[in-house]
Scaffold this motif. Structure first.
Motif, PDB file in Angstrom:
ATOM      1  N   ASP A  95      28.984 -35.552 -10.444  1.00 42.43           N
ATOM      2  CA  ASP A  95      28.855 -36.888 -11.023  1.00 42.43           C
ATOM      3  C   ASP A  95      27.430 -37.248 -11.428  1.00 42.43           C
ATOM      4  O   ASP A  95      27.228 -38.063 -12.327  1.00 42.43           O
ATOM      5  N   ASN A  96      26.451 -36.689 -10.731  1.00 40.15           N
ATOM      6  CA  ASN A  96      25.053 -37.034 -10.980  1.00 40.15           C
ATOM      7  C   ASN A  96      24.197 -35.796 -10.753  1.00 40.15           C
ATOM      8  O   ASN A  96      23.932 -35.421  -9.613  1.00 40.15           O
ATOM      9  N   TYR A  97      23.787 -35.159 -11.831  1.00 40.60           N
ATOM     10  CA  TYR A  97      23.031 -33.913 -11.692  1.00 40.60           C
ATOM     11  C   TYR A  97      21.898 -33.861 -12.715  1.00 40.60           C
ATOM     12  O   TYR A  97      21.851 -34.640 -13.664  1.00 40.60           O
ATOM     13  N   ARG A  98      21.032 -32.907 -12.476  1.00 40.25           N
ATOM     14  CA  ARG A  98      19.882 -32.688 -13.351  1.00 40.25           C
ATOM     15  C   ARG A  98      19.715 -31.195 -13.512  1.00 40.25           C
ATOM     16  O   ARG A  98      19.667 -30.444 -12.537  1.00 40.25           O
ATOM     17  N   THR A  99      19.616 -30.700 -14.756  1.00 35.23           N
ATOM     18  CA  THR A  99      19.416 -29.287 -15.054  1.00 35.23           C
ATOM     19  C   THR A  99      18.163 -29.122 -15.903  1.00 35.23           C
ATOM     20  O   THR A  99      17.960 -29.872 -16.859  1.00 35.23           O
ATOM     21  N   GLU A 100      17.347 -28.166 -15.546  1.00 31.43           N
ATOM     22  CA  GLU A 100      16.154 -27.797 -16.320  1.00 31.43           C
ATOM     23  C   GLU A 100      16.074 -26.279 -16.357  1.00 31.43           C
ATOM     24  O   GLU A 100      16.537 -25.599 -15.436  1.00 31.43           O
ATOM     25  N   TYR A 101      15.474 -25.750 -17.401  1.00 34.68           N
ATOM     26  CA  TYR A 101      15.243 -24.303 -17.484  1.00 34.68           C
ATOM     27  C   TYR A 101      13.901 -23.995 -16.849  1.00 34.68           C
ATOM     28  O   TYR A 101      12.887 -24.615 -17.174  1.00 34.68           O
ATOM     29  N   VAL A 102      13.906 -23.038 -15.922  1.00 28.98           N
ATOM     30  CA  VAL A 102      12.716 -22.696 -15.139  1.00 28.98           C
ATOM     31  C   VAL A 102      12.386 -21.225 -15.344  1.00 28.98           C
ATOM     32  O   VAL A 102      13.282 -20.373 -15.333  1.00 28.98           O
ATOM     33  N   ASN A 103      11.093 -20.931 -15.522  1.00 27.95           N
ATOM     34  CA  ASN A 103      10.630 -19.543 -15.617  1.00 27.95           C
ATOM     35  C   ASN A 103      10.422 -18.994 -14.214  1.00 27.95           C
ATOM     36  O   ASN A 103       9.728 -19.610 -13.400  1.00 27.95           O
ATOM     37  N   PHE A 104      11.019 -17.844 -13.941  1.00 25.14           N
ATOM     38  CA  PHE A 104      10.855 -17.166 -12.657  1.00 25.14           C
ATOM     39  C   PHE A 104      10.157 -15.840 -12.886  1.00 25.14           C
ATOM     40  O   PHE A 104      10.549 -15.075 -13.772  1.00 25.14           O
ATOM     41  N   GLU A 105       9.124 -15.575 -12.112  1.00 22.54           N
ATOM     42  CA  GLU A 105       8.477 -14.265 -12.113  1.00 22.54           C
ATOM     43  C   GLU A 105       9.221 -13.411 -11.096  1.00 22.54           C
ATOM     44  O   GLU A 105       9.402 -13.826  -9.949  1.00 22.54           O
ATOM     45  N   VAL A 106       9.666 -12.217 -11.498  1.00 23.20           N
ATOM     46  CA  VAL A 106      10.437 -11.338 -10.620  1.00 23.20           C
ATOM     47  C   VAL A 106       9.481 -10.312 -10.028  1.00 23.20           C
ATOM     48  O   VAL A 106       8.826  -9.568 -10.760  1.00 23.20           O
ATOM     49  N   ALA A 107       9.393 -10.286  -8.700  1.00 18.82           N
ATOM     50  CA  ALA A 107       8.457  -9.400  -8.008  1.00 18.82           C
ATOM     51  C   ALA A 107       9.203  -8.389  -7.160  1.00 18.82           C
ATOM     52  O   ALA A 107      10.315  -8.639  -6.706  1.00 18.82           O
ATOM     53  N   GLU A 108       8.547  -7.271  -6.914  1.00 17.31           N
ATOM     54  CA  GLU A 108       9.129  -6.182  -6.120  1.00 17.31           C
ATOM     55  C   GLU A 108       8.504  -6.128  -4.729  1.00 17.31           C
ATOM     56  O   GLU A 108       7.906  -5.132  -4.360  1.00 17.31           O
ATOM     57  N   PHE A 109       8.564  -7.198  -3.970  1.00 19.54           N
ATOM     58  CA  PHE A 109       8.143  -7.127  -2.583  1.00 19.54           C
ATOM     59  C   PHE A 109       9.077  -7.950  -1.719  1.00 19.54           C
ATOM     60  O   PHE A 109       9.772  -8.822  -2.193  1.00 19.54           O
TER      61      PHE A 109
END
Length: 176
Positions: free
Chosen positions: A40-54
């Protein structure tokens, strides 16, 4: 892992501070939609994620740019995020037990990494030492290894009826 290498965009943004003493160069960047709220009440944004190998105890970390995108007001004491949404303020609550477990796991992991790095440094340093310096000195007897006081001291009895209870004080002090 849980990501598709084909959907990653190359990234040269090294980052630090996720695991103390360890830096990482991401294998790539992925832009994903992140949604907070209810149907009923939401918020969506596009987020940049850095993918790391640790290894880390976290699946994702939302940094300041992500929080700014959502216009979040964080309250770290109450593990609470508040942000505007179309039908009023959204409140996202954290879980104290889960948060503590993640932090403990992260500390344990960073300690393990630090010990591992230190053992590599010691092994490398040992390889560079001449053989005559690699001999471990014989252990000294305990009487010789006892620290000696820098100033003169004397032992005083704390209670006359219990002479085994003593204290060591400076020799220039009175035993009043």
């Amino acid at each position: 892992m849980g990501y598709d290498m084909a959907s990653l965009v190359p990234s040269d943004q090294a980052f630090y501070g996720i695991i103390p003493g360890a830096e990482s160069t991401p294998v790539g960047r992925a832009t994903l939609p992140v949604t907070f709220g209810t149907r009923d009440n939401y918020r969506t944004e596009y987020v940049n994620f850095e993918v790391a190998e640790f290894e880390t105890s976290y699946h994702a970390i939302l940094g300041r740019p992500s929080l700014a995108k959502f216009m979040v007001i964080p309250n770290h004491t109450y593990l609470l995020l508040k942000m505007p949404a179309p039908k009023g303020v959204l409140s996202v609550y954290g879980d104290l037990q889960t948060s503590c477990a993640c932090e403990a796991k992260n500390i344990e992991l960073s300690d393990t990494l630090e010990r591992s790095r230190n053992s590599v440094f010691v092994a490398q340093a040992a390889k560079n030492l001449p053989m005559d310096q690699q001999i471990v000195p014989a252990k000294e007897s305990t009487s010789e290894s006892q620290p000696t006081p820098v100033v003169a001291t004397k032992t005083i009895v704390l209670q006359e009826d219990e002479p085994h209870k003593t204290a060591v004080i400076g020799a220039s002090l009175d035993s009043v």
